[in-house]
Design an enzyme around this catalytic site. Structure first.
Site, PDB file in Angstrom:
ATOM      1  N   LYS A 112       9.664  -1.186   6.481  1.00 54.59           N
ATOM      2  CA  LYS A 112      10.421  -1.729   5.355  1.00 54.59           C
ATOM      3  C   LYS A 112      11.884  -1.974   5.694  1.00 54.59           C
ATOM      4  CE  LYS A 112       7.620  -0.296   1.473  1.00 54.59           C
ATOM      5  NZ  LYS A 112       7.560   0.403   0.199  1.00 54.59           N
ATOM      6  N   LYS A 195      -1.993  -4.991   5.360  1.00 50.05           N
ATOM      7  CA  LYS A 195      -2.584  -4.197   4.269  1.00 50.05           C
ATOM      8  C   LYS A 195      -2.521  -5.012   2.975  1.00 50.05           C
ATOM      9  CE  LYS A 195       0.050  -0.829   2.582  1.00 50.05           C
ATOM     10  NZ  LYS A 195       0.175  -0.500   1.162  1.00 50.05           N
ATOM     11  N   LYS A 198       0.943  -4.752  -3.303  1.00 44.11           N
ATOM     12  CA  LYS A 198       1.148  -5.195  -4.685  1.00 44.11           C
ATOM     13  C   LYS A 198       1.762  -6.579  -4.730  1.00 44.11           C
ATOM     14  CE  LYS A 198       1.515  -0.528  -6.525  1.00 44.11           C
ATOM     15  NZ  LYS A 198       2.400   0.579  -6.154  1.00 44.11           N
TER      16      LYS A 198
HETATM   17  P1  TYM Z   1       1.823   3.440  -3.477  1.00 45.35           P
HETATM   18  O1  TYM Z   1       2.256   3.234  -4.894  1.00 45.35           O
HETATM   19  O2  TYM Z   1       2.326   2.486  -2.453  1.00 45.35           O
HETATM   20  O3  TYM Z   1       0.250   3.436  -3.403  1.00 45.35           O
HETATM   21  C1  TYM Z   1      -0.534   4.286  -4.216  1.00 45.35           C
HETATM   22  C2  TYM Z   1      -1.751   4.773  -3.454  1.00 45.35           C
HETATM   23  O4  TYM Z   1      -2.572   3.666  -3.074  1.00 45.35           O
HETATM   24  C3  TYM Z   1      -2.823   3.713  -1.664  1.00 45.35           C
HETATM   25  N1  TYM Z   1      -2.900   2.327  -1.179  1.00 45.35           N
HETATM   26  C4  TYM Z   1      -3.926   1.839  -0.476  1.00 45.35           C
HETATM   27  N2  TYM Z   1      -5.064   2.405  -0.029  1.00 45.35           N
HETATM   28  C5  TYM Z   1      -5.924   1.626   0.678  1.00 45.35           C
HETATM   29  N3  TYM Z   1      -5.683   0.312   0.926  1.00 45.35           N
HETATM   30  C6  TYM Z   1      -4.562  -0.303   0.502  1.00 45.35           C
HETATM   31  N4  TYM Z   1      -4.353  -1.580   0.762  1.00 45.35           N
HETATM   32  C7  TYM Z   1      -3.615   0.473  -0.235  1.00 45.35           C
HETATM   33  N5  TYM Z   1      -2.413   0.201  -0.803  1.00 45.35           N
HETATM   34  C8  TYM Z   1      -1.987   1.343  -1.368  1.00 45.35           C
HETATM   35  C9  TYM Z   1      -1.631   4.445  -1.080  1.00 45.35           C
HETATM   36  O5  TYM Z   1      -1.926   4.991   0.181  1.00 45.35           O
HETATM   37  C10 TYM Z   1      -1.380   5.484  -2.146  1.00 45.35           C
HETATM   38  O6  TYM Z   1      -2.231   6.603  -1.963  1.00 45.35           O
HETATM   39  N6  TYM Z   1       4.729   7.181  -1.957  1.00 45.35           N
HETATM   40  C11 TYM Z   1       3.519   6.873  -2.656  1.00 45.35           C
HETATM   41  C12 TYM Z   1       3.482   7.465  -4.070  1.00 45.35           C
HETATM   42  C13 TYM Z   1       3.740   8.922  -4.083  1.00 45.35           C
HETATM   43  C14 TYM Z   1       2.794   9.943  -3.786  1.00 45.35           C
HETATM   44  C15 TYM Z   1       3.519  11.160  -3.921  1.00 45.35           C
HETATM   45  C16 TYM Z   1       1.448   9.933  -3.427  1.00 45.35           C
HETATM   46  C17 TYM Z   1       4.919   9.511  -4.390  1.00 45.35           C
HETATM   47  N7  TYM Z   1       4.805  10.861  -4.288  1.00 45.35           N
HETATM   48  C18 TYM Z   1       2.896  12.394  -3.710  1.00 45.35           C
HETATM   49  C19 TYM Z   1       0.820  11.181  -3.204  1.00 45.35           C
HETATM   50  C20 TYM Z   1       1.546  12.383  -3.344  1.00 45.35           C
HETATM   51  C21 TYM Z   1       3.388   5.359  -2.766  1.00 45.35           C
HETATM   52  O7  TYM Z   1       4.354   4.644  -2.683  1.00 45.35           O
HETATM   53  O8  TYM Z   1       2.131   4.934  -3.033  1.00 45.35           O
END
Ligand code: TYM
Length: 329
Positions: A112, A195, A198
């Site tokens: 990023k 990947k 969003k």
């Molecule tokens: P975020 O919002 O980017 O994504 C949420 C969850 O979705 C999973 N994910 C995917 N899995 C498979 N294929 C994909 N293309 C894909 N895109 C997203 C991510 O791996 C994630 O599990 N930092 C985290 C949010 C967070 C969090 C935490 C998660 C903050 N604190 C504590 C677990 C524990 C995030 O930005 O996820």
């Protein structure tokens, strides 16, 4: 004592099929076997500027989506990160246990921050993982279901918990990551080297949103990029597009790759894509129907209020323990 499961999603737009298959589904499938917490990582969303009204709407949208995906408000504590002030304080404390090198090595930070130069990188982006460390450790979490892209952050959490416990005595519980073998990295349908995110660069044609109109979702799958091998076969290196569609199908239906390959022996990609589209559309239809029921701000406010009250009790207990261990009490 019940084992604890926790996960979170950033409210930075509509949730995708990747979010569902990589994290939310794994959480929902296990919510009865654990003391379960799912939260909206709204502090993580503001590491880059978000228009305040957009952020508020995204939070509501995200909780309604959790519920529509099967998170049960009677079995799981659902809350918003910024409602539990302990996250900020503990995140700050955990930043002090972390080396610059450790944060610089985070793949997501490297990706990023590319192109901004060191001077232009937001510090929020840099320290983002230590807030995640706090999110996880505050609840004595045993298992964290996430997609592959977040695995490194959970591994950092383990390193920091160990460091803290060595320095200050046994205070923090050691969490395990749960990354399923299937569907842990759903790929962009137009560019399977990336990947599914969003937001993407190609008018979102490569991303299936859980709220996509069913005809639009079908079109995205039917026009997804594949290859010239003309063989439904799982090989992520040679056939990333087809393997991605196979992962989507297998993760939703539970069918094995071998069985899918067998069923499509000697058949073309058209029939295969049609089946994937049917299965995905039926999933989306179900989720969208349930979403209507939960898209009610009064109900969501109540869920968030109760969730934050429950979460605060557990988070403050851990933070008090941490403060005591550190001599800050
Ligand atoms: P975020 O919002 O980017 O994504 C949420 C969850 O979705 C999973 N994910 C995917 N899995 C498979 N294929 C994909 N293309 C894909 N895109 C997203 C991510 O791996 C994630 O599990 N930092 C985290 C949010 C967070 C969090 C935490 C998660 C903050 N604190 C504590 C677990 C524990 C995030 O930005 O996820």
């Amino acid at each position: 004592m019940n084992r604890v499961m926790l996960t979170g999603v950033r409210p930075s737009g509509n949730l995708t099929l990747g979010n569902y298959l990589g994290a939310i589904k794994n959480f929902v499938d296990r919510q009865e076997s654990y003391k379960s917490y799912i939260f909206i990582a709204d502090l993580h969303a503001v590491t880059s500027y978000k228009e305040p009204n957009f952020l508020k709407e995204s939070v509501y949208n995200c909780i309604a989506m959790y519920l529509a995906c099967g998170v049960d408000e009677n079995k799981t504590i659902i809350f918003k990160q910024s409602d539990v002030l302990e996250h900020g304080t503990f995140g700050f404390i955990m930043t002090f246990q972390t080396k610059m090198g450790e944060l610089s090595r985070m793949t997501q930070f490297k990706a990023k921050s590319q192109g901004c130069g060191k001077e232009g990188v937001d510090t929020g982006l840099f320290v983002y993982p230590t807030l995640m460390v706090a999110d996880i450790l505050l609840y004595n979490t045993d298992i964290v279901p996430v997609g592959k892209d977040q695995q490194q952050h959970v591994e950092l959490t383990r390193d920091l918990a160990e460091r803290f416990n060595k320095r200050y005595g046994n205070t923090l519980n050691m969490p395990d990551v749960y990354v399923d073998v299937i569907g842990n990295k759903i790929l962009n349908l137009q560019n399977p080297a990336e990947k599914m995110n969003k937001s993407d660069d190609g008018n979102n044609k490569g991303t299936i949103f859980l709220m996509d109109d069913l005809n639009v979702a079908r079109k995205k799958i039917m026009s997804s990029v594949t290859d010239n091998y003309n063989k439904v076969h799982f090989d992520e290196d040679l056939q990333p597009g087809i393997s991605n569609l196979m992962s989507i199908l297998a993760k939703i239906t539970g069918e094995t790759f071998e069985s899918i390959e067998k069923r499509y022996e000697g058949k073309g990609y058209g029939d295969f894509k049609k089946e994937v589209a049917d299965v995905v559309c039926s999933l989306l239809e179900n989720i969208q129907e349930r979403f209507k029921k939960y898209n009610n701000k009064e109900l969501l406010d109540k869920i968030l209020f109760n969730g934050a009250n429950d979460a605060r009790i557990d988070a403050s207990e851990t933070l008090n323990r941490v403060r005591k261990s550190m001599g800050l009490n």
